[in-house]
Write an enzyme that holds these catalytic residues in place. Sequence first.
Site, short mmCIF file in Angstrom:
data_model
loop_
_atom_site.label_atom_id
_atom_site.label_comp_id
_atom_site.label_asym_id
_atom_site.label_seq_id
_atom_site.Cartn_x
_atom_site.Cartn_y
_atom_site.Cartn_z
N HIS A 1 48.94 48.11 30.06
CA HIS A 1 47.63 47.48 30.21
C HIS A 1 46.60 48.59 30.19
O HIS A 1 46.61 49.50 31.02
CB HIS A 1 47.54 46.69 31.53
CG HIS A 1 46.23 45.98 31.68
ND1 HIS A 1 46.02 44.69 31.25
CD2 HIS A 1 45.03 46.39 32.21
CE1 HIS A 1 44.77 44.33 31.50
NE2 HIS A 1 44.16 45.34 32.08
N CYS A 2 45.68 48.53 29.23
CA CYS A 2 44.69 49.58 29.04
C CYS A 2 43.36 49.17 29.66
O CYS A 2 42.75 48.18 29.25
CB CYS A 2 44.51 49.87 27.54
SG CYS A 2 43.36 51.22 27.19
N VAL A 3 42.92 49.95 30.63
CA VAL A 3 41.65 49.63 31.30
C VAL A 3 40.46 49.91 30.39
O VAL A 3 39.38 49.33 30.58
CB VAL A 3 41.51 50.44 32.61
CG1 VAL A 3 42.59 50.04 33.60
CG2 VAL A 3 41.58 51.95 32.35
#
Length: 250
Positions: free
Chosen positions: A99-101
């Site tokens: 999951h890429c912020v």
Amino acid sequence: MLFLLQLAMMLWCYLMVVFTDPGSVPENWRRAAEEDGMEVNNSTAISNNVATDTVNHPLSISEEQGHAPRYCSHCQNSKPPRCHHCSVCDRCVLKMDHHCVWVVNCVGARNYKYFLLFLVYTFFETLLDISVLFPSFITFFQDESRRSNSASDIAILFVAFVLNLVFALSLLCFLGINTPLAMSNTTSIEVYERKKSCSWKYDLGWRKNLEQVFGTKKLLWFLPMYCAEDLDNIAAIQGLEFPTRSDAVL
């Protein structure tokens, strides 16, 4: 022109990563092998008049071979291979990488290519910025009499150069990590699992591995899109089934 072209590609890839669904599991999804196994076991049970035992203990083909079907207790649904539950998105993501912020989205089966291209174009855009700012970086250490701009302007350009340099090094590290993973058909989550196996079952050779991510049309490898043929024929892009090596040793 080069700066504007790379900027346009970088923004295009970024928007594709943000707004493309990485892939979620269809409701009540079940692998074809498991469905076939259920049908075979049910028919056998009926013929042997042991329907009760079959209902209580339904064995699938994957269970008989020692590979129990994967199930998500959060989503109350079966999980395809390489699928993982994201606690941030609160759902199972197909071929989840992470999951890429920075893109406020998960990176999975259907937007992994766009994420890699975003890293590539951002890195080269930053390199271009560094090359333009480098003369100002050198000027910062010269005598004031030899400077064509004011001291404040030179200081701002110096800071911009340093920030771009740090950012470029960070992107280089990201590319150094993700490139070998893509070439070996491994996600960030699967790194530890791959270390435990003698030969990674999803590693089809670096050429086919890259085709699993970028598609078979080489002209489209550097564009955040797929041709209709690849979308129909490459199962890995759909994220529900994946080709494996026949000689893989666990």
